[in-house]
Structures are given as structure tokens and as C-alpha cells.
Design a protein around this motif. Structure first.
Motif, short mmCIF file in Angstrom:
data_model
loop_
_atom_site.label_atom_id
_atom_site.label_comp_id
_atom_site.label_asym_id
_atom_site.label_seq_id
_atom_site.Cartn_x
_atom_site.Cartn_y
_atom_site.Cartn_z
N SER A 10 45.07 -32.32 66.39
CA SER A 10 45.87 -33.54 66.18
C SER A 10 45.59 -34.59 67.25
CB SER A 10 47.36 -33.20 66.13
OG SER A 10 47.80 -32.66 67.35
N VAL A 11 45.36 -34.15 68.48
CA VAL A 11 45.04 -35.09 69.55
C VAL A 11 43.67 -35.71 69.30
CG1 VAL A 11 44.55 -35.32 72.03
CG2 VAL A 11 46.53 -34.01 71.25
N ARG A 12 42.70 -34.90 68.86
CA ARG A 12 41.37 -35.44 68.55
C ARG A 12 41.43 -36.44 67.40
NH1 ARG A 12 36.36 -32.74 70.32
NH2 ARG A 12 36.94 -31.32 71.98
N GLU A 13 42.27 -36.16 66.39
CA GLU A 13 42.42 -37.10 65.27
C GLU A 13 43.03 -38.41 65.75
OE1 GLU A 13 44.66 -35.05 62.28
OE2 GLU A 13 43.01 -33.69 61.81
N CYS A 14 44.03 -38.32 66.63
CA CYS A 14 44.65 -39.52 67.20
C CYS A 14 43.62 -40.31 68.01
CB CYS A 14 45.84 -39.11 68.05
SG CYS A 14 46.74 -40.50 68.74
N PHE A 15 42.81 -39.61 68.79
CA PHE A 15 41.76 -40.24 69.58
C PHE A 15 40.76 -40.94 68.66
CE2 PHE A 15 37.53 -39.85 71.67
CZ PHE A 15 37.76 -40.71 72.73
N ASP A 16 40.36 -40.28 67.58
CA ASP A 16 39.43 -40.90 66.62
C ASP A 16 40.03 -42.17 66.02
OD1 ASP A 16 37.46 -39.00 67.02
OD2 ASP A 16 38.08 -37.75 65.32
N ARG A 17 41.32 -42.14 65.70
CA ARG A 17 41.99 -43.34 65.15
C ARG A 17 42.00 -44.46 66.18
NH1 ARG A 17 45.44 -39.47 63.04
NH2 ARG A 17 47.02 -39.89 64.62
N GLU A 18 42.28 -44.11 67.45
CA GLU A 18 42.28 -45.12 68.51
C GLU A 18 40.89 -45.74 68.64
OE1 GLU A 18 43.10 -45.78 73.28
OE2 GLU A 18 43.58 -43.84 72.40
N CYS A 19 39.85 -44.92 68.57
CA CYS A 19 38.48 -45.43 68.67
C CYS A 19 38.16 -46.36 67.50
CB CYS A 19 37.48 -44.27 68.70
SG CYS A 19 37.56 -43.31 70.21
N SER A 20 38.54 -45.96 66.30
CA SER A 20 38.29 -46.79 65.13
C SER A 20 39.03 -48.12 65.23
CB SER A 20 38.74 -46.07 63.85
OG SER A 20 37.94 -44.95 63.63
#
Length: 128
Positions: A59-69
Motif C-alpha cells: 500500500s505504501v508503494r502504491e501511494c508512492f507510485d501515485r505521488e510520482c505520477s
């Protein structure tokens, strides 16, 4: 009270980021620490944001990916910092390499006190 620099990622871990030198912790929040560093090949100073906790969580990696996008989509805006690179350290912490803007954070400015006209100008610029 613990000084925020005591919670920062040990800068030795950042040495694995090739092409960057001179790491110095400059800010620390609830989930991340921001470092100032040099990128000699590009003759520029950068900010490197490192998530301190939970990067191994899906879930943290998904949140990080969203922040990057989101950062990539917003980087064309003149009042949003540019993101140059993203990745994960060998120890699992996620990181972003961004444009470095000297002068402290918006929180620093608010804490120090800002003039009403400056606050209104910042708000107008952010909404454009």
C-alpha cells in the motif's frame, strides 16, 4: 523532544545513489526526510525525498507510485517542483530526486509570519 535530524535516514545509505554527493538532511516530516545533495554531472543542486518507513508495504508503494505520477503531471506548472528521478534504495526506502528550491518550506514561512499580500499572492499562484 527528539531532534528531527535524529530520525533521518543515515546518509551512508544514500551513497548508493550514483551521481549524487554531499548529502545533508534539511527537513523531516512524519513519513519522510528531505536531503540536499549535489549532482555534479548536471552541475545542479537537488532535493532527495526519502520515505523512512513502510516502503516494503504494497500500500505504501502504491501511494508512492501515485505521488510520482501526480508529480510528473504537475511538474509543468510553474509553481510545482520538477521531479527528475524515482526509485528504491537497496534497503527498501523509496526516494524522489527533485528540483532544489532554497529558502525553506512554506511551513517555515508561515511559522515566521508572512504578510497578508504575500499569502494572497502565493494562493493566487498556486491556483493558476
Amino acid at each position: 523532544m527528539t531532534d528531527w535530524k535524529d530520525r533521518a535516514v543515515i546518509t551512508d545509505r544514500l551513497e548508493e545513489l550514483e551521481g549524487f554527493t554531499g548529502f545533508e538532511a534539511i527537513a523531516c516530516g512524519g513519513y519522510s526526510t528531505v536531503y540536499r545533495a549535489e549532482q555534479p554531472a548536471m552541475s545542479r543542486r537537488v532535493a532527495i525525498k526519502v520515505l523512512r518507513v513502510g516502503s516494503d508495504s504494497e500500500s505504501v508503494r502504491e501511494c508512492f507510485d501515485r505521488e510520482c505520477s501526480a508529480a510528473g503531471l504537475l511538474s509543468v506548472h510553474p509553481h510545482v517542483v520538477s521531479v527528475y528521478e524515482r526509485g528504491f534504495l537497496e534497503t527498501g526506502e523509496a526516494y524522489l530526486v527533485m528540483e532544489y528550491l532554497p529558502g525553506g518550506s512554506a511551513e517555515d514561512r508561515v511559522t515566521e509570519g508572512i504578510a497578508l499580500m504575500d499569502a494572497l499572492r502565493w494562493t493566487r499562484n498556486a491556483l493558476q
